[in-house]
Design a protein around this motif. Structure first.
Motif, PDB file in Angstrom:
ATOM      1  N   ASP A 231       0.807  -1.226   0.000  1.00  0.00           N
ATOM      2  CA  ASP A 231       0.000   0.000   0.000  1.00  0.00           C
ATOM      3  C   ASP A 231       0.839   1.276   0.000  1.00  0.00           C
ATOM      4  OD1 ASP A 231      -2.038  -1.776   0.180  1.00  0.00           O
ATOM      5  OD2 ASP A 231      -2.536  -1.371   2.274  1.00  0.00           O
ATOM      6  N   TYR A 232       2.145   1.142   0.118  1.00  0.00           N
ATOM      7  CA  TYR A 232       2.980   2.342   0.218  1.00  0.00           C
ATOM      8  C   TYR A 232       4.108   2.298  -0.816  1.00  0.00           C
ATOM      9  CZ  TYR A 232       0.489   3.321   4.507  1.00  0.00           C
ATOM     10  OH  TYR A 232      -0.509   3.611   5.402  1.00  0.00           O
ATOM     11  N   ASP A 233       4.585   3.487  -1.199  1.00  0.00           N
ATOM     12  CA  ASP A 233       5.694   3.571  -2.146  1.00  0.00           C
ATOM     13  C   ASP A 233       7.034   3.384  -1.433  1.00  0.00           C
ATOM     14  OD1 ASP A 233       4.157   4.347  -4.579  1.00  0.00           O
ATOM     15  OD2 ASP A 233       3.518   5.936  -3.215  1.00  0.00           O
ATOM     16  N   ALA A 234       7.059   3.670  -0.145  1.00  0.00           N
ATOM     17  CA  ALA A 234       8.255   3.423   0.678  1.00  0.00           C
ATOM     18  C   ALA A 234       7.815   3.333   2.125  1.00  0.00           C
ATOM     19  CB  ALA A 234       9.278   4.547   0.524  1.00  0.00           C
ATOM     20  N   ALA A 235       8.656   2.682   2.931  1.00  0.00           N
ATOM     21  CA  ALA A 235       8.355   2.574   4.366  1.00  0.00           C
ATOM     22  C   ALA A 235       9.647   2.735   5.151  1.00  0.00           C
ATOM     23  CB  ALA A 235       7.720   1.215   4.679  1.00  0.00           C
ATOM     24  N   CYS A 236       9.495   3.166   6.389  1.00  0.00           N
ATOM     25  CA  CYS A 236      10.666   3.284   7.262  1.00  0.00           C
ATOM     26  C   CYS A 236      10.377   2.591   8.592  1.00  0.00           C
ATOM     27  CB  CYS A 236      10.978   4.762   7.511  1.00  0.00           C
ATOM     28  SG  CYS A 236      12.287   4.967   8.718  1.00  0.00           S
ATOM     29  N   LEU A 237      11.266   1.696   8.984  1.00  0.00           N
ATOM     30  CA  LEU A 237      11.134   1.016  10.268  1.00  0.00           C
ATOM     31  C   LEU A 237      11.906   1.831  11.307  1.00  0.00           C
ATOM     32  CD1 LEU A 237      11.786  -2.667   9.092  1.00  0.00           C
ATOM     33  CD2 LEU A 237       9.653  -1.324   9.017  1.00  0.00           C
ATOM     34  N   ALA A 238      11.189   2.496  12.184  1.00  0.00           N
ATOM     35  CA  ALA A 238      11.815   3.296  13.249  1.00  0.00           C
ATOM     36  C   ALA A 238      11.277   2.772  14.582  1.00  0.00           C
ATOM     37  CB  ALA A 238      11.492   4.777  13.049  1.00  0.00           C
ATOM     38  N   VAL A 239      11.477   1.466  14.765  1.00  0.00           N
ATOM     39  CA  VAL A 239      10.807   0.756  15.868  1.00  0.00           C
ATOM     40  C   VAL A 239      11.650   0.687  17.140  1.00  0.00           C
ATOM     41  CG1 VAL A 239       9.331  -0.622  14.349  1.00  0.00           C
ATOM     42  CG2 VAL A 239      11.614  -1.475  14.946  1.00  0.00           C
ATOM     43  N   GLY A 240      12.785   1.389  17.152  1.00  0.00           N
ATOM     44  CA  GLY A 240      13.601   1.406  18.355  1.00  0.00           C
ATOM     45  C   GLY A 240      14.381   0.118  18.540  1.00  0.00           C
ATOM     46  N   GLU A 441      13.341  -4.163  -0.717  1.00  0.00           N
ATOM     47  CA  GLU A 441      13.248  -2.995  -1.605  1.00  0.00           C
ATOM     48  C   GLU A 441      12.201  -2.000  -1.078  1.00  0.00           C
ATOM     49  OE1 GLU A 441      14.901  -2.282  -4.450  1.00  0.00           O
ATOM     50  OE2 GLU A 441      13.647  -0.538  -4.977  1.00  0.00           O
ATOM     51  N   GLY A 442      12.616  -0.745  -0.921  1.00  0.00           N
ATOM     52  CA  GLY A 442      11.678   0.312  -0.535  1.00  0.00           C
ATOM     53  C   GLY A 442      11.398   0.396   0.953  1.00  0.00           C
ATOM     54  N   VAL A 443      11.996  -0.521   1.723  1.00  0.00           N
ATOM     55  CA  VAL A 443      11.796  -0.480   3.186  1.00  0.00           C
ATOM     56  C   VAL A 443      13.108  -0.040   3.841  1.00  0.00           C
ATOM     57  CG1 VAL A 443      11.206  -1.788   5.265  1.00  0.00           C
ATOM     58  CG2 VAL A 443      10.006  -2.245   3.116  1.00  0.00           C
ATOM     59  N   PHE A 444      13.080   1.079   4.515  1.00  0.00           N
ATOM     60  CA  PHE A 444      14.270   1.688   5.113  1.00  0.00           C
ATOM     61  C   PHE A 444      14.227   1.513   6.639  1.00  0.00           C
ATOM     62  CE2 PHE A 444      13.585   3.456   1.025  1.00  0.00           C
ATOM     63  CZ  PHE A 444      14.792   3.912   0.539  1.00  0.00           C
ATOM     64  N   ALA A 445      15.321   1.832   7.319  1.00  0.00           N
ATOM     65  CA  ALA A 445      15.328   1.768   8.794  1.00  0.00           C
ATOM     66  C   ALA A 445      16.064   2.981   9.339  1.00  0.00           C
ATOM     67  CB  ALA A 445      15.987   0.483   9.279  1.00  0.00           C
ATOM     68  N   ALA A 446      15.639   3.425  10.531  1.00  0.00           N
ATOM     69  CA  ALA A 446      16.259   4.608  11.137  1.00  0.00           C
ATOM     70  C   ALA A 446      16.175   4.543  12.654  1.00  0.00           C
ATOM     71  CB  ALA A 446      15.562   5.883  10.652  1.00  0.00           C
ATOM     72  N   GLY A 447      17.019   5.352  13.292  1.00  0.00           N
ATOM     73  CA  GLY A 447      17.008   5.460  14.749  1.00  0.00           C
ATOM     74  C   GLY A 447      17.675   4.258  15.397  1.00  0.00           C
ATOM     75  N   ASP A 448      17.269   3.978  16.624  1.00  0.00           N
ATOM     76  CA  ASP A 448      17.890   2.879  17.374  1.00  0.00           C
ATOM     77  C   ASP A 448      17.792   1.559  16.614  1.00  0.00           C
ATOM     78  OD1 ASP A 448      18.452   4.642  19.406  1.00  0.00           O
ATOM     79  OD2 ASP A 448      17.221   3.654  20.933  1.00  0.00           O
ATOM     80  N   ASP A 465      18.138  11.881   8.137  1.00  0.00           N
ATOM     81  CA  ASP A 465      18.906  11.261   7.042  1.00  0.00           C
ATOM     82  C   ASP A 465      18.059  10.289   6.241  1.00  0.00           C
ATOM     83  OD1 ASP A 465      21.225  12.651   7.417  1.00  0.00           O
ATOM     84  OD2 ASP A 465      22.176  11.135   8.672  1.00  0.00           O
ATOM     85  N   VAL A 466      17.256   9.477   6.942  1.00  0.00           N
ATOM     86  CA  VAL A 466      16.464   8.490   6.204  1.00  0.00           C
ATOM     87  C   VAL A 466      15.427   9.205   5.334  1.00  0.00           C
ATOM     88  CG1 VAL A 466      14.501   7.917   7.747  1.00  0.00           C
ATOM     89  CG2 VAL A 466      15.629   6.111   6.466  1.00  0.00           C
ATOM     90  N   ALA A 467      14.931  10.335   5.807  1.00  0.00           N
ATOM     91  CA  ALA A 467      13.957  11.087   5.006  1.00  0.00           C
ATOM     92  C   ALA A 467      14.587  11.518   3.684  1.00  0.00           C
ATOM     93  CB  ALA A 467      13.470  12.302   5.795  1.00  0.00           C
TER      94      ALA A 467
END
Ligand SMILES: Cc1cc2nc3c(=O)[nH]c(=O)nc-3n(C[C@H](O)[C@H](O)[C@H](O)COP(=O)(O)OP(=O)(O)OC[C@H]3O[C@@H](n4cnc5c(N)ncnc54)[C@H](O)[C@@H]3O)c2cc1C
Length: 493
Positions: A231-240, A441-448, A465-467
């Motif tokens: 459902d998304y063009d990109a995603a970011c996992l910022a789940v700590g 593909e298209g799934v990024f990660a950030a933070g802890d 940065d991930v943005a």
């Protein structure tokens, strides 16, 4: 406008915004800091900044805050311009202005042989003033793209990424499994370090900018992970990175031994009048032992004091750091020196080089009541890892009705993202490439979740940065600014 005063740095002494007295603040849950500050006081502190040719303070700040500029603007009483300069590199300056250990101050040129500029106090004062004056308003984008981005997790990394991507015009949805937005700013860091109204204010700003929030929406729980890809063009996992490191010694199964986070989370929820998970953990009249230093351990100590613990002992396995910088740790490196925590200022016993060997139940009721431990001296290998110990004293019997394990974190918790192809690195964080994209593909990660348990300022920088990477991935280029993260983030258990 105040005239330049080149010699000002020699005339003023360092005077940060103070904390309330330990006796007073340990009796309540209000913020530990003095609530108000005086403009002339902060101007005098801004005046101490020497506007050094090479601003080492900026190098010490993981997000490259343009510190000399806003120090000078405060000295000149141009607070609105100072706020703009602060927001240029930091989405949420109050998150850092209240909680950051301020590596910028350690890197200030003054700190070479004198007291550094009160950068953290100035940052806090600028953003406090910004809110009071109504200068901080929603900044929705002037136009929208058709790209949809999902952010999973609403801590400082997820929120910074969301705000940057939304301001670039993308349509952003934040999924949060908790009932409130904010990550550890909401349910980890205690109210007395960071009032939750500060998180709420930002959430309202972000919502007014057009970010869509879904709470009670755990991905892998009520939200299907496939949604992120479908459902998304990109995603970011910022789940700590809240999977706790455990201590595997005899007696670990006894009642009364808890990881730090359920305790702190419960204490925060109690303050907010929210329903509590069982068992309720209360330190009133108990002999409490906190295993581990760091921010988490300190917050357990301070919470136990506020609940009326009979005694709180905080135990570290490593030696007490030196008061002065060792010769292999010169300025402007992060100092490996001892600083008494705010929690220890409020009371408690602090022990170093103690190795815990067993949890004991001497009364036979199934609950821990004593900690069996040894006082030791460690030897280290060339990497600085502990290899061997000499026992100085064994059979230490430390009263322990409640034990909090705060010895670090080992990456994100349960892994609902494996089915969509997200792999882990050996240190437990998500495996990412140089563009912060995971193995999906298209799934990024950030933070802890990307860098390991660290600090709020690193999480904000990683979110920014991930943005930028996601924006480039979607559109082929990005005008969003990078942060200045150049070093390895410090580990903050
Ligand atoms: C007790 C404690 C005290 C600290 N004190 C300080 C301090 O004083 N100063 C400092 O600089 N740093 C401190 N830190 C560290 C700092 O809080 C973290 O580095 C920072 O919050 C990390 O931000 P993040 O956005 O990466 O993750 P987090 O803040 O951990 O947020 C992650 C969010 O993701 C959500 N989530 C997880 N899985 C899912 C899922 N499957 N679906 C949806 N949502 C999900 C979680 O519920 C959480 O809200 C402290 C940490 C702790 C534990």
């Amino acid at each position: 406008m105040t005239e330049p005063h080149p010699g000002g740095y020699r005339e003023e002494t360092r005077r940060p915004i103070g904390k309330r007295s330990p006796e007073e603040r340990a009796r309540d849950y209000q913020e530990i800091y003095e609530p108000s500050w005086d403009e002339a006081h902060l101007q005098s502190q801004g005046e101490r900044c020497m506007d050094c040719g090479v601003p080492t303070c900026m190098g010490g700040c993981p997000i490259g805050n343009i510190i000399p500029d806003w120090n000078d603007l405060v000295y000149r009483s141009d607070w609105k311009a100072a706020l703009e300069r602060l927001h240029a590199t930091n989405n949420f300056p109050e998150f850092t202005g209240y909680t950051c250990p301020a590596p910028c101050e350690d890197a200030c040129v003054f700190a070479y042989n004198d007291d550094p500029v009160t950068i953290k106090s100035i940052e806090r004062a600028i953003v406090d003033r910004g809110w009071e004056e109504g200068w901080i308003e929603p900044e929705p984008p002037s136009s929208r793209t058709d790209y949809e981005v999902a952010i999973v997790g609403s801590g400082p990394a997820g929120l910074a990424a969301a705000q940057q991507l939304n301001r670039a015009g993308h349509r952003v949805t934040v999924y949060e499994r908790d009932d409130e937005i904010g990550g550890l700013m909401q349910y980890g860091i205690p109210d007395f370090k960071f009032a939750k109204s500060r998180v709420q204010r930002r959430v309202e700003q972000l919502a007014a900018e057009g970010i869509h929030f879904e709470t009670n929406a755990g991905v892998g729980e009520s939200v299907d992970p496939d949604t992120l890809c479908e459902d998304y063009d990109a995603a970011c996992l910022a789940v700590g990175a809240q999977r706790p490191r455990d201590i595997e010694i005899p007696g670990r199964e006894l009642d009364g031994i808890h990881f730090a986070m359920p305790y702190l989370r419960q204490a925060n929820r109690r303050q907010a009048g929210k329903q509590l998970a069982s068992p309720e953990i209360d330190a009133a009249d108990k002999h409490v032992v906190v295993l581990g230093g760091g921010d988490t351990g300190a917050d357990c100590v301070a919470t136990a004091h506020r609940q009326g613990a009979a005694q709180v002992v905080q135990i570290g396995i490593n030696p007490k750091p030196p008061i002065e910088r060792p010769s292999d740790n010169p300025w402007p490196m992060l100092p490996k020196t001892y600083t008494k925590t705010y929690a220890q200022e409020e009371g408690g016993i602090e022990e170093f080089e103690i190795d815990t060997t067993a949890f004991l139940d001497t009364s036979g009721d199934g609950r821990v009541d004593t900690l069996d431990a040894e006082r030791v001296l460690w030897s280290y290998d060339g990497e600085g890892s502990r290899v061997d110990k000499t026992v100085i004293e064994d059979g230490l019997a430390i009263p322990a009705d409640l034990v909090f394990v705060a010895i670090g974190f080992t990456g994100p918790e349960a892994d609902p993202f494996a089915p969509i192809g997200v792999e882990r690195a050996p240190d437990g964080t998500f495996r990412t490439d140089e563009h912060m994209m995971t193995t999906t593909e298209g799934v990024f990660a950030a933070g802890d979740a990307n860098i390991g348990a660290s600090l709020v300022v690193w999480a904000i920088g990683d979110g920014r940065d991930v943005a930028r990477h996601i924006d480039s991935y979607l559109t082929g280029e990005s005008d969003l600014p990078p942060s200045l993260q150049t070093e390895t983030p410090p580990i903050s258990p």
